[in-house]
Design a protein around this motif. Structure first.
Motif, PDB file in Angstrom:
ATOM      1  N   HIS A 563       0.859  -1.295  -0.068  1.00  0.00           N
ATOM      2  CA  HIS A 563       0.036  -0.025   0.072  1.00  0.00           C
ATOM      3  C   HIS A 563       0.796   1.179   0.083  1.00  0.00           C
ATOM      4  CE1 HIS A 563      -3.039   2.728   1.069  1.00  0.00           C
ATOM      5  NE2 HIS A 563      -4.000   1.535   0.653  1.00  0.00           N
ATOM      6  N   GLY A 567       1.374   0.871  -3.984  1.00  0.00           N
ATOM      7  CA  GLY A 567       0.247   0.986  -4.048  1.00  0.00           C
ATOM      8  C   GLY A 567      -0.615  -0.224  -4.854  1.00  0.00           C
ATOM      9  N   ASN A 581      -3.579   2.990  -3.904  1.00  0.00           N
ATOM     10  CA  ASN A 581      -2.910   4.400  -3.401  1.00  0.00           C
ATOM     11  C   ASN A 581      -2.285   4.973  -4.461  1.00  0.00           C
ATOM     12  OD1 ASN A 581      -2.323   6.083  -1.363  1.00  0.00           O
ATOM     13  ND2 ASN A 581      -0.780   4.989  -0.578  1.00  0.00           N
TER      14      ASN A 581
END
Length: 668
Positions: A563, A567, A581
């Motif tokens: 994350h 992402g 993300n």
């Protein structure tokens, strides 16, 4: 905080993205030397951990508390004199000689070379002396628990009171003028013609982004910012580093899948381990080697000077430009010798952790007994005791439970390691005694070699040798100074299914995956450890009272480290990964948050407002690309790289101890 392995994973992705984009910065990565400087820059502010970490000075000042935790381990390896222990060969040389001799013996036995076997008699006999030296060195482990415990308990970051340029460099670089320092690095590098400096500034930009995105995530897992629970941050960070390295080395979101029970395919057991990643090679400069640095530790003298003077002058000038007119001094480590030592010790610790040379990379499931040699060698009794020359060494006490409520990581764990290592040393000694006796009979003409018996003896000795070195691996892992094996990230799925408990305490579900954000639970107050040597409760989530005001922490819901790295979520079969993300901009903003001056200024005024921020920057790879390709150095902002006290605050100070936070106080 994200460790060096995580910084390097992010750097690798950014370097690849720059090359694919045909960006002009990619040309800086075309030579081995430039690439070494780029990776050194990518370590980021964490390089400040080892400023002033000098083997030639007293261990109290100016060495950092982090180095004080490492120093007894490094002295043990190098053979440096310690309290109650004279200088000697060192554990590294002893283990190297044992393994080298046994590897040579294995080849002789495999090829059944009788003359070569007889030629090894003296070499094998020398191992008795080496084993005794190892036993002597191992006894010093009992003192390490107190030494390490004291350094950890005393080593919290400096209180955030001006002037920041008198804090230890690690805290200054993370929590003060972070954008201004990166700006100085970029501008000074671009003003000259030295591509090594430009490569370093490129890497430093990635290091800035990695900390900016990674530290708030780790604070979520820890339950508190680095400032309040510094060693839990480091301990959690080693598990996140192991997960990140293994996950991306196994193919990342395009190759790794997780089922509904959070079990990955391929399994954690099959993810690449950090213990043989050789990360020290990423920052290697000509002339460096472990023997010369270990010799410096052994003799208590300055490390060899390997960084070029042009780099030293550049780094000091950038530091001075960012942190005011105070001259760089030995007390902070920001001088020539401090920088040289920081580089050498960073390289050495990476070598120790990731080369497999000092501590072999042999996870327990890969260390098998020799085939067709019985369940146990003849020198090991049924109760686990070892017979060496007629003397019986009793088995160690059972290893204590790893319930984190027991203050054992530095105390009980290391005490248990002491017993285990002593017994394993007995195993090795017992096996070698039998090998030497068998070879002596051959030399005296009493018998021909019993190659099968020798194969079994050598095979069992190697098993116990790896058990011995894995005890050292466990000591470093539980102390927060080393990385776990990837197999140690697995959880007990049956315990989770039938009791709801996630076991063991160091499984990835406890140490790597983030926690759901809950109101008024962050940040926990300052760590209150038990007194040394029992200062070892960092596997526990903090129980200290909430530090007011409460703030939001990143991310919002359960997540894995991808994350904040790139992402991208796990891919289901046949589906492309999706990014969860991406680079983030506030509604109506003309710039991404990472360089949004208006929002940065607004957050200065909200630093003591509860739950003042609820947004994060995006992932470290995209943030890095934004800063490298689209951001002028003058636009770099002084974000707090520790993510302290919540998501995306500017750097801040206390007017006086106990006062509310302020981001309007001059820091230098």
């Amino acid at each position: 905080m994200p460790g060096v392995p995580t910084h390097f994973v992010i750097a690798d992705q950014v370097f690849d993205a720059l090359r694919k984009a045909g960006a002009p910065q990619a040309s800086l990565l075309n030579t081995r030397e430039n690439l070494s400087f780029a990776y050194l820059g990518a370590i980021g502010a964490s390089w400040g951990d080892l400023m002033a970490a000098r083997p030639e000075v007293d261990t109290n000042e100016p060495n950092t508390f982090y180095f004080q935790a490492w120093l007894p381990i490094l002295k043990l390896l190098s053979g440096a004199a310690q309290a109650g222990s004279p200088a000697g060969n060192g554990l590294y040389q002893d283990l190297k000689q044992i393994r080298g001799t046994l590897d040579k013996l294995s080849g002789v036995i495999k090829d059944k070379k009788k003359l070569a076997l007889l030629g090894m008699l003296d070499e094998l006999d020398q191992l008795n002396t080496i084993i005794k030296d190892v036993q002597t060195l191992v006894t010093s482990l009992s003192g390490l628990r107190d030494t390490i415990g004291k350094a950890i308990a005393a080593g919290a970051p400096a209180e955030k009171i001006a002037p920041a340029n008198q804090w230890q460099p690690r805290d200054t670089l993370h929590g003060s003028h972070s954008g201004r320092f990166l700006q100085a690095l970029q501008e000074l590098a671009n003003a000259g013609n030295d591509d090594r400096l430009k490569a370093y500034a490129l890497g430093a930009t990635i290091g800035y982004a990695a900390d900016l995105c990674g530290n708030p995530y780790i604070s979520n897992v820890v339950g508190a910012p680095y400032r309040n629970h510094w060693w839990r941050h480091r301990w959690i960070g080693t598990h996140i580093d192991t997960w990140v390295h293994g996950y991306y080395a196994a193919g990342g979101s395009s190759q790794v899948q997780f089922d509904n029970n959070d079990i990955p395919t391929p399994l954690y057991t099959n993810w690449p381990n950090l213990c043989k990643a050789n990360l020290q090679q990423r920052i290697e400069l000509p002339g460096i080697d472990q023997d010369s640095i270990l010799q410096s530790l052994h003799d208590g003298v300055a490390v060899p000077a390997l960084l070029p003077q042009a780099f030293l002058d550049y780094w000091k000038q950038a530091y001075k430009k960012a942190y005011g007119s105070t001259d760089p001094t030995a007390s902070t480590g920001v001088d020539d010798q401090g920088l040289q030592s920081a580089y050498a010790m960073t390289w050495l610790i990476l070598w120790l952790q990731t080369s497999g040379e000092a501590i072999p990379c042999m996870p327990p499931d890969q260390s098998n007994g020799p085939d067709n040699c019985g369940a146990r060698p003849p020198w090991v009794a049924a109760d686990g005791s070892v017979v060496v020359g007629g003397t019986v060494t009793p088995p160690p006490l059972p290893k204590p439970a790893t319930d984190p409520s027991i203050g054992e990581v530095v105390s009980g764990i290391l005490a248990a390691m002491l017993g285990v290592v002593q017994l394993m040393t007995g195993y090795v000694s017992g096996g070698i005694a039998d090998i030497v006796a068998a070879v002596a009979l051959v030399a005296d003409g009493e018998t021909d070699p019993d190659w099968e018996q020798l194969r079994c003896y050598e095979g069992w000795v190697m098993v116990f040798f790896y058990n011995l070195t894995n005890a050292l691996h466990d000591m470093l892992k539980w102390s927060g100074l080393g990385f776990p094996y990837t197999q140690e990230l697995a959880h007990d799925q049956f315990a989770r299914q039938f009791t709801g408990k996630i076991e063991p305490v160091d499984a990835a579900l406890n140490t790597v995956r983030s926690r759901r954000r809950e109101n008024n639970t962050y940040p926990a107050g300052f760590w209150n450890p038990p007194p040394p040597p029992n200062a070892s409760n960092w596997p526990n989530p903090p129980t200290e009272p909430l530090e007011s005001p409460a703030e939001n922490i990143y991310p919002v819901d359960l997540a894995w480290p991808f994350h904040f790295v790139d992402g991208f979520q796990f891919a289901s079969t046949g589906a492309p990964p999706q990014q969860l993300n991406p680079l983030f901009s506030l509604p109506g903003a003309s710039s991404p948050l990472v360089r949004d001056m208006d929002e940065w200024q607004a957050r200065q005024g909200r630093i003591d407002t509860p739950d003042a921020t609820n947004t994060f920057f995006g992932n470290a790879v995209d943030v890095s690309m934004e800063l490298i390709l689209k951001t002028q150095s003058s636009e770099l902002l002084d974000w707090d790289l520790d993510g302290d006290p919540g998501i995306g605050f500017p750097t801040w100070l206390l007017p006086e101890s106990g006062d509310p936070r302020s981001s309007a106080i001059p820091e230098a």
